[in-house]
Design a protein around this motif. Structure first.
Motif, PDB file in Angstrom:
ATOM      1  N   SER A   4       0.854  -1.178   0.000  1.00 38.98           N
ATOM      2  CA  SER A   4       0.000   0.000   0.000  1.00 38.98           C
ATOM      3  C   SER A   4       0.887   1.224   0.000  1.00 38.98           C
ATOM      4  O   SER A   4       2.104   1.122   0.065  1.00 38.98           O
ATOM      5  N   LEU A   5       0.286   2.371  -0.042  1.00 41.87           N
ATOM      6  CA  LEU A   5       1.034   3.617   0.014  1.00 41.87           C
ATOM      7  C   LEU A   5       0.911   4.177   1.419  1.00 41.87           C
ATOM      8  O   LEU A   5      -0.155   4.167   2.010  1.00 41.87           O
ATOM      9  N   ILE A   6       2.013   4.637   1.959  1.00 42.84           N
ATOM     10  CA  ILE A   6       2.025   5.200   3.297  1.00 42.84           C
ATOM     11  C   ILE A   6       2.793   6.519   3.261  1.00 42.84           C
ATOM     12  O   ILE A   6       3.502   6.813   2.303  1.00 42.84           O
ATOM     13  N   ILE A   7       2.642   7.283   4.297  1.00 46.08           N
ATOM     14  CA  ILE A   7       3.410   8.515   4.444  1.00 46.08           C
ATOM     15  C   ILE A   7       4.422   8.279   5.548  1.00 46.08           C
ATOM     16  O   ILE A   7       4.069   7.827   6.640  1.00 46.08           O
ATOM     17  N   ALA A   8       5.680   8.536   5.287  1.00 43.49           N
ATOM     18  CA  ALA A   8       6.743   8.338   6.259  1.00 43.49           C
ATOM     19  C   ALA A   8       7.274   9.689   6.722  1.00 43.49           C
ATOM     20  O   ALA A   8       7.375  10.625   5.938  1.00 43.49           O
ATOM     21  N   THR A   9       7.612   9.751   7.988  1.00 48.59           N
ATOM     22  CA  THR A   9       8.216  10.941   8.557  1.00 48.59           C
ATOM     23  C   THR A   9       9.539  10.533   9.192  1.00 48.59           C
ATOM     24  O   THR A   9       9.574   9.611  10.003  1.00 48.59           O
ATOM     25  N   MET A  10      10.631  11.201   8.818  1.00 50.97           N
ATOM     26  CA  MET A  10      11.914  10.919   9.427  1.00 50.97           C
ATOM     27  C   MET A  10      11.957  11.634  10.768  1.00 50.97           C
ATOM     28  O   MET A  10      11.735  12.845  10.851  1.00 50.97           O
ATOM     29  N   LEU A  11      12.199  10.864  11.834  1.00 51.36           N
ATOM     30  CA  LEU A  11      12.257  11.433  13.162  1.00 51.36           C
ATOM     31  C   LEU A  11      13.668  11.944  13.421  1.00 51.36           C
ATOM     32  O   LEU A  11      14.640  11.266  13.192  1.00 51.36           O
ATOM     33  N   SER A  12      13.748  13.161  13.874  1.00 47.04           N
ATOM     34  CA  SER A  12      15.024  13.777  14.213  1.00 47.04           C
ATOM     35  C   SER A  12      14.697  14.973  15.096  1.00 47.04           C
ATOM     36  O   SER A  12      13.569  15.097  15.580  1.00 47.04           O
ATOM     37  N   VAL A  13      15.653  15.827  15.316  1.00 40.78           N
ATOM     38  CA  VAL A  13      15.381  17.016  16.121  1.00 40.78           C
ATOM     39  C   VAL A  13      14.211  17.783  15.513  1.00 40.78           C
ATOM     40  O   VAL A  13      13.321  18.233  16.215  1.00 40.78           O
ATOM     41  N   MET A  14      14.210  17.883  14.191  1.00 38.00           N
ATOM     42  CA  MET A  14      13.090  18.484  13.479  1.00 38.00           C
ATOM     43  C   MET A  14      12.590  17.444  12.483  1.00 38.00           C
ATOM     44  O   MET A  14      13.238  17.204  11.462  1.00 38.00           O
ATOM     45  N   PRO A  15      11.450  16.786  12.777  1.00 38.67           N
ATOM     46  CA  PRO A  15      10.931  15.753  11.874  1.00 38.67           C
ATOM     47  C   PRO A  15      10.765  16.269  10.441  1.00 38.67           C
ATOM     48  O   PRO A  15      10.412  17.422  10.225  1.00 38.67           O
ATOM     49  N   VAL A  16      11.043  15.390   9.487  1.00 35.37           N
ATOM     50  CA  VAL A  16      10.965  15.725   8.071  1.00 35.37           C
ATOM     51  C   VAL A  16       9.933  14.828   7.414  1.00 35.37           C
ATOM     52  O   VAL A  16      10.035  13.604   7.476  1.00 35.37           O
ATOM     53  N   ASP A  17       8.922  15.427   6.792  1.00 31.25           N
ATOM     54  CA  ASP A  17       7.921  14.656   6.055  1.00 31.25           C
ATOM     55  C   ASP A  17       8.559  14.198   4.747  1.00 31.25           C
ATOM     56  O   ASP A  17       8.982  15.012   3.938  1.00 31.25           O
ATOM     57  N   LEU A  18       8.644  12.890   4.573  1.00 25.73           N
ATOM     58  CA  LEU A  18       9.283  12.331   3.379  1.00 25.73           C
ATOM     59  C   LEU A  18       8.307  12.071   2.244  1.00 25.73           C
ATOM     60  O   LEU A  18       8.710  11.689   1.162  1.00 25.73           O
ATOM     61  N   GLY A  19       7.013  12.221   2.514  1.00 25.24           N
ATOM     62  CA  GLY A  19       6.028  11.998   1.474  1.00 25.24           C
ATOM     63  C   GLY A  19       5.487  10.584   1.473  1.00 25.24           C
ATOM     64  O   GLY A  19       5.573   9.864   2.456  1.00 25.24           O
ATOM     65  N   THR A  20       4.954  10.189   0.344  1.00 22.30           N
ATOM     66  CA  THR A  20       4.272   8.904   0.207  1.00 22.30           C
ATOM     67  C   THR A  20       5.221   7.844  -0.342  1.00 22.30           C
ATOM     68  O   THR A  20       5.943   8.095  -1.305  1.00 22.30           O
ATOM     69  N   PHE A  21       5.195   6.669   0.290  1.00 23.66           N
ATOM     70  CA  PHE A  21       6.024   5.530  -0.096  1.00 23.66           C
ATOM     71  C   PHE A  21       5.150   4.312  -0.311  1.00 23.66           C
ATOM     72  O   PHE A  21       4.095   4.182   0.308  1.00 23.66           O
ATOM     73  N   GLU A  22       5.621   3.391  -1.133  1.00 22.61           N
ATOM     74  CA  GLU A  22       5.012   2.062  -1.210  1.00 22.61           C
ATOM     75  C   GLU A  22       5.602   1.262  -0.062  1.00 22.61           C
ATOM     76  O   GLU A  22       6.800   1.354   0.221  1.00 22.61           O
ATOM     77  N   ILE A  23       4.770   0.482   0.631  1.00 25.35           N
ATOM     78  CA  ILE A  23       5.290  -0.377   1.687  1.00 25.35           C
ATOM     79  C   ILE A  23       5.045  -1.829   1.329  1.00 25.35           C
ATOM     80  O   ILE A  23       3.974  -2.187   0.847  1.00 25.35           O
ATOM     81  N   THR A  24       6.096  -2.623   1.500  1.00 29.19           N
ATOM     82  CA  THR A  24       6.029  -4.056   1.263  1.00 29.19           C
ATOM     83  C   THR A  24       6.568  -4.743   2.513  1.00 29.19           C
ATOM     84  O   THR A  24       6.958  -4.068   3.465  1.00 29.19           O
ATOM     85  N   ALA A  25       6.575  -6.060   2.524  1.00 31.91           N
ATOM     86  CA  ALA A  25       7.046  -6.796   3.697  1.00 31.91           C
ATOM     87  C   ALA A  25       7.965  -7.925   3.266  1.00 31.91           C
ATOM     88  O   ALA A  25       7.817  -8.489   2.187  1.00 31.91           O
ATOM     89  N   TYR A  26       8.923  -8.238   4.145  1.00 34.02           N
ATOM     90  CA  TYR A  26       9.795  -9.392   3.908  1.00 34.02           C
ATOM     91  C   TYR A  26       9.948 -10.175   5.187  1.00 34.02           C
ATOM     92  O   TYR A  26       9.728  -9.637   6.280  1.00 34.02           O
ATOM     93  N   ALA A  27      10.303 -11.467   5.056  1.00 35.66           N
ATOM     94  CA  ALA A  27      10.297 -12.337   6.233  1.00 35.66           C
ATOM     95  C   ALA A  27      11.635 -13.005   6.504  1.00 35.66           C
ATOM     96  O   ALA A  27      11.921 -13.330   7.643  1.00 35.66           O
TER      97      ALA A  27
END
Length: 87
Positions: A4-27
């Protein structure tokens, strides 16, 4: 497999919105590209040209804080591959 598509935010002193990403899974993985042992629902594989290794990310749609510790051949561009462990 999650896909699916998700929105990721990089956590740091000042969070950065990275936009929309495709998310997959591996095992299956014994050791990550950064030399760590992958942790279920914590370790993610990323394209290190997009998200630097060691970055902590918040995935709002899944309410997860994850860490960029791995990469993979299919993980290129705006893709985050979530380690879900073996079945």
């Amino acid at each position: 497999m999650i896909s699916s598509l998700i929105i990721a935010t990089m956590l740091s002193v000042m969070p950065v919105d990275l936009g929309t990403f495709e998310i997959t899974a591996y095992a299956e993985d014994e050791i990550t590209a950064t030399g760590t042992i992958p942790r279920e629902y914590v370790t993610v594989a990323v394209d290190p040209n997009v998200i630097p290794y060691g970055s902590e990310l918040y995935i709002a749609d899944l309410d997860l804080v994850v860490k960029a510790e791995d990469c993979g051949g299919a993980v290129q561009g705006k893709v985050i591959d979530l380690f879900v462990g073996g079945t």
